[in-house]
Design a protein around this motif. Structure first.
Motif, mmCIF file in Angstrom:
data_model
loop_
_atom_site.group_PDB
_atom_site.id
_atom_site.type_symbol
_atom_site.label_atom_id
_atom_site.label_comp_id
_atom_site.label_asym_id
_atom_site.label_seq_id
_atom_site.Cartn_x
_atom_site.Cartn_y
_atom_site.Cartn_z
ATOM 1 N N PHE A 1 56.036 120.425 34.661
ATOM 2 C CA PHE A 1 55.949 121.862 34.902
ATOM 3 C C PHE A 1 57.158 122.527 34.244
ATOM 4 O O PHE A 1 58.298 122.217 34.587
ATOM 5 C CB PHE A 1 55.928 122.161 36.400
ATOM 6 C CG PHE A 1 54.661 121.719 37.079
ATOM 7 C CD1 PHE A 1 53.516 122.500 37.015
ATOM 8 C CD2 PHE A 1 54.603 120.507 37.754
ATOM 9 C CE1 PHE A 1 52.337 122.086 37.623
ATOM 10 C CE2 PHE A 1 53.434 120.086 38.366
ATOM 11 C CZ PHE A 1 52.296 120.877 38.301
ATOM 12 N N TYR A 2 56.878 123.403 33.289
ATOM 13 C CA TYR A 2 57.947 124.139 32.610
ATOM 14 C C TYR A 2 57.987 125.563 33.148
ATOM 15 O O TYR A 2 57.001 126.306 33.081
ATOM 16 C CB TYR A 2 57.732 124.158 31.094
ATOM 17 C CG TYR A 2 58.577 125.200 30.397
ATOM 18 C CD1 TYR A 2 59.974 125.149 30.482
ATOM 19 C CD2 TYR A 2 57.996 126.268 29.712
ATOM 20 C CE1 TYR A 2 60.765 126.126 29.889
ATOM 21 C CE2 TYR A 2 58.780 127.244 29.112
ATOM 22 C CZ TYR A 2 60.160 127.168 29.207
ATOM 23 O OH TYR A 2 60.944 128.140 28.635
ATOM 24 N N LEU A 3 59.125 125.966 33.688
ATOM 25 C CA LEU A 3 59.313 127.313 34.224
ATOM 26 C C LEU A 3 59.796 128.235 33.116
ATOM 27 O O LEU A 3 60.934 128.137 32.664
ATOM 28 C CB LEU A 3 60.313 127.287 35.385
ATOM 29 C CG LEU A 3 59.975 126.310 36.525
ATOM 30 C CD1 LEU A 3 60.970 126.483 37.673
ATOM 31 C CD2 LEU A 3 58.550 126.502 37.020
ATOM 32 N N ASP A 4 58.919 129.104 32.661
ATOM 33 C CA ASP A 4 59.217 129.985 31.525
ATOM 34 C C ASP A 4 59.757 131.320 32.010
ATOM 35 O O ASP A 4 59.060 132.078 32.685
ATOM 36 C CB ASP A 4 57.952 130.206 30.697
ATOM 37 C CG ASP A 4 58.209 131.080 29.486
ATOM 38 O OD1 ASP A 4 59.273 130.902 28.851
ATOM 39 O OD2 ASP A 4 57.360 131.948 29.182
ATOM 40 N N ILE A 5 61.004 131.605 31.676
ATOM 41 C CA ILE A 5 61.679 132.817 32.147
ATOM 42 C C ILE A 5 62.352 133.530 30.985
ATOM 43 O O ILE A 5 62.830 132.892 30.037
ATOM 44 C CB ILE A 5 62.724 132.461 33.235
ATOM 45 C CG1 ILE A 5 63.306 133.709 33.882
ATOM 46 C CG2 ILE A 5 63.829 131.581 32.662
ATOM 47 C CD1 ILE A 5 64.163 133.409 35.115
ATOM 48 N N ASP A 6 62.368 134.846 31.039
ATOM 49 C CA ASP A 6 63.125 135.636 30.060
ATOM 50 C C ASP A 6 64.603 135.257 30.203
ATOM 51 O O ASP A 6 65.156 135.329 31.309
ATOM 52 C CB ASP A 6 62.937 137.119 30.365
ATOM 53 C CG ASP A 6 63.587 138.035 29.340
ATOM 54 O OD1 ASP A 6 64.703 137.708 28.862
ATOM 55 O OD2 ASP A 6 63.009 139.081 29.029
ATOM 56 N N PRO A 7 65.256 134.861 29.121
ATOM 57 C CA PRO A 7 66.665 134.454 29.205
ATOM 58 C C PRO A 7 67.588 135.526 29.786
ATOM 59 O O PRO A 7 68.609 135.192 30.385
ATOM 60 C CB PRO A 7 67.024 134.126 27.758
ATOM 61 C CG PRO A 7 65.736 133.689 27.149
ATOM 62 C CD PRO A 7 64.707 134.585 27.778
ATOM 63 N N LEU A 8 67.235 136.805 29.622
ATOM 64 C CA LEU A 8 68.057 137.869 30.211
ATOM 65 C C LEU A 8 67.984 137.835 31.734
ATOM 66 O O LEU A 8 68.996 137.998 32.419
ATOM 67 C CB LEU A 8 67.588 139.237 29.699
ATOM 68 C CG LEU A 8 68.030 139.609 28.284
ATOM 69 C CD1 LEU A 8 67.326 140.872 27.831
ATOM 70 C CD2 LEU A 8 69.549 139.784 28.219
ATOM 71 N N LEU A 9 66.787 137.615 32.270
ATOM 72 C CA LEU A 9 66.627 137.493 33.716
ATOM 73 C C LEU A 9 67.336 136.244 34.219
ATOM 74 O O LEU A 9 68.005 136.265 35.256
ATOM 75 C CB LEU A 9 65.139 137.442 34.086
ATOM 76 C CG LEU A 9 64.811 137.184 35.565
ATOM 77 C CD1 LEU A 9 65.448 138.245 36.460
ATOM 78 C CD2 LEU A 9 63.296 137.132 35.759
ATOM 79 N N ALA A 10 67.213 135.158 33.460
ATOM 80 C CA ALA A 10 67.881 133.909 33.844
ATOM 81 C C ALA A 10 69.398 134.084 33.866
ATOM 82 O O ALA A 10 70.080 133.573 34.757
ATOM 83 C CB ALA A 10 67.492 132.790 32.880
ATOM 84 N N ALA A 11 69.920 134.834 32.877
ATOM 85 C CA ALA A 11 71.364 135.068 32.818
ATOM 86 C C ALA A 11 71.824 135.860 34.043
ATOM 87 O O ALA A 11 72.876 135.571 34.627
ATOM 88 C CB ALA A 11 71.716 135.828 31.539
ATOM 89 N N TYR A 12 71.037 136.850 34.432
ATOM 90 C CA TYR A 12 71.384 137.633 35.629
ATOM 91 C C TYR A 12 71.376 136.726 36.855
ATOM 92 O O TYR A 12 72.279 136.799 37.699
ATOM 93 C CB TYR A 12 70.391 138.775 35.816
ATOM 94 C CG TYR A 12 70.563 139.471 37.157
ATOM 95 C CD1 TYR A 12 71.641 140.329 37.394
ATOM 96 C CD2 TYR A 12 69.657 139.234 38.192
ATOM 97 C CE1 TYR A 12 71.805 140.942 38.626
ATOM 98 C CE2 TYR A 12 69.813 139.845 39.430
ATOM 99 C CZ TYR A 12 70.887 140.699 39.643
ATOM 100 O OH TYR A 12 71.054 141.289 40.874
ATOM 101 N N ARG A 13 70.369 135.873 36.962
ATOM 102 C CA ARG A 13 70.280 134.962 38.107
ATOM 103 C C ARG A 13 71.500 134.037 38.174
ATOM 104 O O ARG A 13 72.000 133.753 39.258
ATOM 105 C CB ARG A 13 69.007 134.108 38.009
ATOM 106 C CG ARG A 13 67.733 134.841 38.360
ATOM 107 C CD ARG A 13 66.576 133.868 38.329
ATOM 108 N NE ARG A 13 65.371 134.427 38.899
ATOM 109 C CZ ARG A 13 64.289 133.720 39.173
ATOM 110 N NH1 ARG A 13 64.271 132.410 38.916
ATOM 111 N NH2 ARG A 13 63.211 134.271 39.691
ATOM 112 N N ARG A 14 71.978 133.608 37.018
ATOM 113 C CA ARG A 14 73.124 132.698 37.021
ATOM 114 C C ARG A 14 74.378 133.382 37.552
ATOM 115 O O ARG A 14 75.257 132.731 38.117
ATOM 116 C CB ARG A 14 73.367 132.138 35.612
ATOM 117 C CG ARG A 14 72.280 131.168 35.150
ATOM 118 C CD ARG A 14 72.736 130.332 33.951
ATOM 119 N NE ARG A 14 73.079 131.136 32.801
ATOM 120 C CZ ARG A 14 72.204 131.559 31.887
ATOM 121 N NH1 ARG A 14 70.913 131.290 32.033
ATOM 122 N NH2 ARG A 14 72.604 132.261 30.844
#
Length: 222
Positions: free
Chosen positions: A138-151
């Motif tokens: 299962f690959y979780l595909d996320i916009d890198p900008l959203l992922a950066a905010y989450r981090r």
């Protein structure tokens, strides 16, 4: 005859919710009375060499060169496959092997560091010699900008008392954008194994788990 062990991997860029899904899916599988071997492709706590090598490969204070880092990751992969995955599949002692990351991370992250596909294949082909691929990923595909905010909303992993952090996450947005492209390319090449789960700001961890469980229910894997 007992049903054979299902080997399952969860993939995603940093900040995609991968660790949360692994935790929630593990709890779900236990709830439905499945025996689960929980592990990590990079740094499994089931093998001390894997966990110690991971600290060397990722600690930003060590100044590991990108090529050297991939070589260390290949050593971790080999150790994990030989000491954890292969025995578990041969013994068939669990219903599910649930792995935080798998083979695909190498071919998504490696080239994103500026190394050629040929170099990555040369490094990892021997590491995966005689290895078993996950039955489903299962690959979780996320916009890198959203992922950066989450981090930014979670505490960074610390590798030592001198402030060593994950050198890969430290590289930031550009690397994560390339990682996403590479993962999606791998998913396109392996549609029978890799299931893409879209991650958005509105989608809760419970909703992600529900999507994964629905896929598993329609399969013959568990």
């Amino acid at each position: 005859m007992a049903k054979k062990t299902t080997y399952m991997s969860i993939e995603g860029g940093d900040g995609s919710g991968k660790t949360t899904l692994v935790k929630n899916l593990h709890a779900h599988l236990l709830k439905i009375k499945k025996s689960v071997l929980l592990t990590k492709e990079f740094g499994s706590e089931l093998d001390k060499a894997c966990s110690e090598l991971r600290k060397i490969a990722l600690n930003s204070n060590y100044g590991i060169d990108d090529l050297a880092g991939q070589i260390i990751f290949a050593a971790i992969v080999r150790q994990h496959q030989v000491k954890v995955i292969k025995p578990a599949l041969e013994e068939n002692s669990h219903n599910v092997i649930l792995s935080d990351r798998g083979i695909d991370s190498n071919f998504a992250y490696g080239p994103a560091h500026g190394l050629s596909n040929k170099t990555i294949e040369t490094i990892f082909k021997p590491a995966y010699q005689d290895a078993s691929l996950p039955h489903i990923t299962f690959y979780l595909d996320i916009d890198p900008l959203l992922a950066a905010y989450r981090r930014t909303q979670r505490e960074a992993e610390k590798f030592d008392s001198q402030g060593g952090v994950d050198r890969v996450e430290k590289k930031g947005l550009k690397l994560q954008q390339q990682v996403r492209k590479n993962f999606l390319s791998l998913a396109k090449k392996n549609p029978d194994r890799i299931v893409v789960i879209e991650i958005t700001g509105e989608k809760t961890p419970e909703m992600v788990l529900d999507e994964v469980v629905k896929v598993l229910k329609t399969s013959t894997l568990i």
